[in-house]
Design an enzyme around this catalytic site. Structure first.
Site, PDB file in Angstrom:
ATOM      1  N   GLU A 102       1.099  -1.293   0.260  1.00  0.00           N
ATOM      2  CA  GLU A 102      -0.451  -0.553   0.026  1.00  0.00           C
ATOM      3  C   GLU A 102       0.803   0.939  -0.234  1.00  0.00           C
ATOM      4  OE1 GLU A 102      -3.392  -1.972   2.513  1.00  0.00           O
ATOM      5  OE2 GLU A 102      -3.285   0.230   2.537  1.00  0.00           O
ATOM      6  N   CYS A 115       3.142   8.207   1.544  1.00  0.00           N
ATOM      7  CA  CYS A 115       3.259   7.661   3.126  1.00  0.00           C
ATOM      8  C   CYS A 115       3.776   6.792   2.207  1.00  0.00           C
ATOM      9  CB  CYS A 115       1.998   7.414   3.557  1.00  0.00           C
ATOM     10  SG  CYS A 115       2.427   6.379   5.088  1.00  0.00           S
ATOM     11  N   CYS A 122       4.842  -6.539   7.924  1.00  0.00           N
ATOM     12  CA  CYS A 122       5.201  -6.296   9.133  1.00  0.00           C
ATOM     13  C   CYS A 122       5.776  -6.837  10.707  1.00  0.00           C
ATOM     14  CB  CYS A 122       4.739  -4.968   9.617  1.00  0.00           C
ATOM     15  SG  CYS A 122       5.829  -4.189  11.313  1.00  0.00           S
ATOM     16  N   CYS A 126       2.399  -4.434  16.470  1.00  0.00           N
ATOM     17  CA  CYS A 126       2.101  -3.274  17.793  1.00  0.00           C
ATOM     18  C   CYS A 126       0.422  -4.040  17.678  1.00  0.00           C
ATOM     19  CB  CYS A 126       2.068  -1.966  17.045  1.00  0.00           C
ATOM     20  SG  CYS A 126       3.857  -1.632  16.652  1.00  0.00           S
ATOM     21  N   CYS A 129      -2.353  -2.316  15.642  1.00  0.00           N
ATOM     22  CA  CYS A 129      -1.573  -1.349  14.360  1.00  0.00           C
ATOM     23  C   CYS A 129      -2.872  -2.583  13.506  1.00  0.00           C
ATOM     24  CB  CYS A 129      -0.692  -1.071  13.716  1.00  0.00           C
ATOM     25  SG  CYS A 129      -0.039  -0.843  12.308  1.00  0.00           S
ATOM     26  N   CYS A 341      -3.490   6.350   9.084  1.00  0.00           N
ATOM     27  CA  CYS A 341      -2.381   5.529   9.839  1.00  0.00           C
ATOM     28  C   CYS A 341      -2.562   4.241  10.545  1.00  0.00           C
ATOM     29  CB  CYS A 341      -1.667   6.028  11.186  1.00  0.00           C
ATOM     30  SG  CYS A 341      -0.321   7.699  10.479  1.00  0.00           S
TER      31      CYS A 341
HETATM   32  N1  SAH Z   1       6.678   1.095  12.196  1.00  0.00           N
HETATM   33  C1  SAH Z   1       7.045   2.174  11.705  1.00  0.00           C
HETATM   34  C2  SAH Z   1       6.281   2.827  10.576  1.00  0.00           C
HETATM   35  C3  SAH Z   1       5.099   2.366  10.791  1.00  0.00           C
HETATM   36  S1  SAH Z   1       4.506   4.233  11.046  1.00  0.00           S
HETATM   37  C4  SAH Z   1       6.648   2.801  13.019  1.00  0.00           C
HETATM   38  O1  SAH Z   1       5.753   1.924  14.184  1.00  0.00           O
HETATM   39  O2  SAH Z   1       6.929   4.014  13.470  1.00  0.00           O
HETATM   40  C5  SAH Z   1       3.146   3.813  11.461  1.00  0.00           C
HETATM   41  C6  SAH Z   1       2.389   4.775  12.409  1.00  0.00           C
HETATM   42  O3  SAH Z   1       1.132   5.030  12.571  1.00  0.00           O
HETATM   43  C7  SAH Z   1       3.196   4.885  13.810  1.00  0.00           C
HETATM   44  O4  SAH Z   1       3.535   6.397  14.572  1.00  0.00           O
HETATM   45  C8  SAH Z   1       2.097   4.491  14.747  1.00  0.00           C
HETATM   46  O5  SAH Z   1       1.833   4.714  15.870  1.00  0.00           O
HETATM   47  C9  SAH Z   1       1.162   4.320  14.282  1.00  0.00           C
HETATM   48  N2  SAH Z   1      -0.545   3.855  14.067  1.00  0.00           N
HETATM   49  C10 SAH Z   1      -0.393   2.330  13.921  1.00  0.00           C
HETATM   50  N3  SAH Z   1      -1.546   2.025  14.256  1.00  0.00           N
HETATM   51  C11 SAH Z   1      -2.247   3.485  14.743  1.00  0.00           C
HETATM   52  C12 SAH Z   1      -3.754   3.135  14.785  1.00  0.00           C
HETATM   53  N4  SAH Z   1      -4.560   2.227  15.061  1.00  0.00           N
HETATM   54  N5  SAH Z   1      -4.778   4.771  14.414  1.00  0.00           N
HETATM   55  C13 SAH Z   1      -3.671   5.517  14.591  1.00  0.00           C
HETATM   56  N6  SAH Z   1      -2.134   5.780  14.162  1.00  0.00           N
HETATM   57  C14 SAH Z   1      -1.694   4.132  14.117  1.00  0.00           C
END
Ligand code: SAH
Length: 354
Positions: A102, A115, A122, A126, A129, A341
C-alpha cells in the site's frame, strides 16, 4: 549509492533498472553494446517520463528494444485505488510476485506527501496496528519503494514534495534497501532529504546505523508510552529494547545529524492518555530537540481500543505545552479509505469501512 551487480539482459530475473543512478544506467547500456548517451536517455525515460517498460522507450531502435524487452524497469501496477473525502488516495500496488503493497498520497495546499511502505506486512505486531496483525511477508526492494512515489506522482500529476516511511513495515528492519531508496528519491527524483521522514518503533543499534549514513532525513520514533512497562504492553518488541536505551540512541541521532526528533504518540483512551503520563513523557524528552505528534487512535478491526475525547486530548496537550514541549495533534487523513495511520493492511477488502 552502492554498486549494483547488473545481470544479463534477456532474463526476467534481471535486476530492475529503477533505482539505478545515471552512472549505473550508462554502464548498463554500454554492457549492452550501446553508446553512453543512451544511458542518459534511459535515465530520463525512467525518472521523468515514467516509462513502464523498455519497449515503451521510442527513442531506442525497435531492434534493440526487442533484444532487451525482458529487462524489467521494476514498476508495479495499480491493483486498486480508493479516494477518501479529504482527497487522500490509497493505492494497492501489485508487485512482480503478486504481493500487494500500500501507498497513500496525501495532498495539502502546498504539499503532496506520499506515505510509503517498506515491507510487505510487518513483524513488529504493535497491538493497535492493522499491518502488525497481518504478520510479515517480505522486505521491499529499493525499486519497489521508489515505484510507490512515482506512481502517486503520476496519478496526481503533481510533484511529490514529501515522503514519509509510515506505511506498512518497519523501515529500520530493512535499512539497506530504505537507504538506497532514499538516495534515489533524493538524487534522481529530486526530493529533498529534509522532506523525507523515516518512522521507527526502534530496533537496537539501528538508529546509530542510520546516523552513519549521514542523511539529512527526519527520524520519527513511535514511542506511544513514557515508561518501559506500558510501552511493552503496546509494542511487544519493546521488551528487548529498554526505553532508556532507545531514547539514548535518539539523543545521539539528534547530536550527530542536528535534526530534531519527531516523537509519535498514539492516543488510546484510558490506556496512555492520562495527563500524568504526559508529564512523564515531558520529563523523558527533557534536553531533546524534539516535536511530539499525538495521533488519536484510528479504529481497526480486531482491536478494542478507543479514541480519547477531544477534552482528554486537550488535557494531554496542555501538560506537554506547560512543560515547553513542542506538540501537534495529528488527525490522520484518509480515514474513509482505510488509508489512515495503522489501517493499512493489504489483504483487507477495500470499502469495508467508511
Ligand atoms: N513501523 C514504523 C512505521 C510505521 S508508521 C513505526 O512504527 O514507526 C505507523 C505510524 O502509525 C506509527 O506512528 C503508529 O503509531 C501509527 N499507528 C499505527 N496504528 C495506528 C492506529 N490504529 N491509529 C493511529 N495511528 C496508528
Amino acid at each position: 549509492m552502492s554498486v549494483i551487480t547488473l545481470e544479463p539482459n534477456t532474463q526476467s530475473t534481471a535486476t530492475p533498472l529503477l533505482g539505478l543512478s545515471l552512472a549505473e544506467l550508462t554502464t548498463w547500456v554500454q554492457t549492452q553494446g550501446q553508446p553512453a548517451y543512451r544511458g542518459k536517455q534511459l535515465y530520463q525515460w525512467i525518472y521523468q517520463q515514467g516509462a513502464k517498460s523498455l519497449a515503451d522507450i521510442t527513442v531506442f531502435s525497435k531492434q534493440w528494444r526487442e533484444t532487451v524487452k525482458d529487462t524489467p524497469i521494476g514498476r508495479s501496477t495499480i491493483h486498486h485505488r480508493a479516494v477518501a473525502s479529504d482527497g487522500t488516495i490509497k493505492y494497492l500496488l501489485k508487485l512482480h510476485d503478486g504481493q500487494i503493497v500500500e501507498a497513500v498520497g496525501i495532498p495539502t495546499a502546498k504539499r503532496l506527501t506520499v506515505c510509503v511502505s517498506s515491507q510487505v506486512g510487518c513483524a513488529m505486531a504493535c497491538t493497535f496496528c492493522a499491518t502488525g496483525m497481518g504478520g510479515f511477508t517480505r522486505h521491499l526492494h529499493p525499486h519497489e519503494i521508489i515505484d510507490q512515489v512515482l506512481t502517486v506522482q503520476e496519478d496526481f500529476q503533481e510533484r511529490v514534495s514529501h515522503v514519509v516511511f509510515m506505511g506498512m513495515g518497519e523501515p529500520l528492519a530493512n535499512l539497506a534497501n530504505v537507504v538506497k531508496a532514499v538516495t534515489c528519491l533524493n538524487q534522481d527524483i529530486g526530493i529533498s532529504q529534509r522532506s523525507i521522514t523515516i518512522s521507527t518503533v526502534g530496533i537496537p543499534g539501528k538508529i546509530y546505523e542510520l546516523a552513519e549514513h549521514e542523511l539529512q532525513v527526519t527520524l520519527a520514533v513511535s514511542l506511544h508510552a513514557p515508561t518501559q512497562r506500558l510501552r511493552t504492553k503496546l509494542v511487544p518488541t519493546a521488551e528487548h529494547y529498554p526505553i532508556e536505551e532507545l531514547l539514548a540512541e535518539c539523543r545521539d541521532y539528534v547530536k550527530i545529524t542536528g535534526r530534531r526528533l519527531s516523537v509519535e504518540y498514539i492516543l488510546l483512551a484510558g490506556v496512555n492518555d492520562n495527563p500524568k503520563l504526559a508529564a512523564e513523557l515531558a520529563s523523558q524528552l527533557r534536553g531533546f530537540q524534539s516535536h511530539v505528534n499525538l495521533i488519536p487512535y484510528n479504529p481497526i478491526d480486531d482491536a478494542d481500543f478507543e479514541r480519547p475525547t477531544p477534552r482528554d486530548i486537550k488535557a494531554f496537550v496542555d501538560v506537554l505545552e506547560h512543560q515547553h514541549i513542542a506538540v501537534s495533534v495529528r488527525y490522520s487523513k484518509g480515514l474513509g479509505a482505510t488509508a489512515a495511520c495503522g489501517q493499512l493492511r493489504a489483504n483487507r477488502k477495500l470499502g469495508d469501512r467508511g
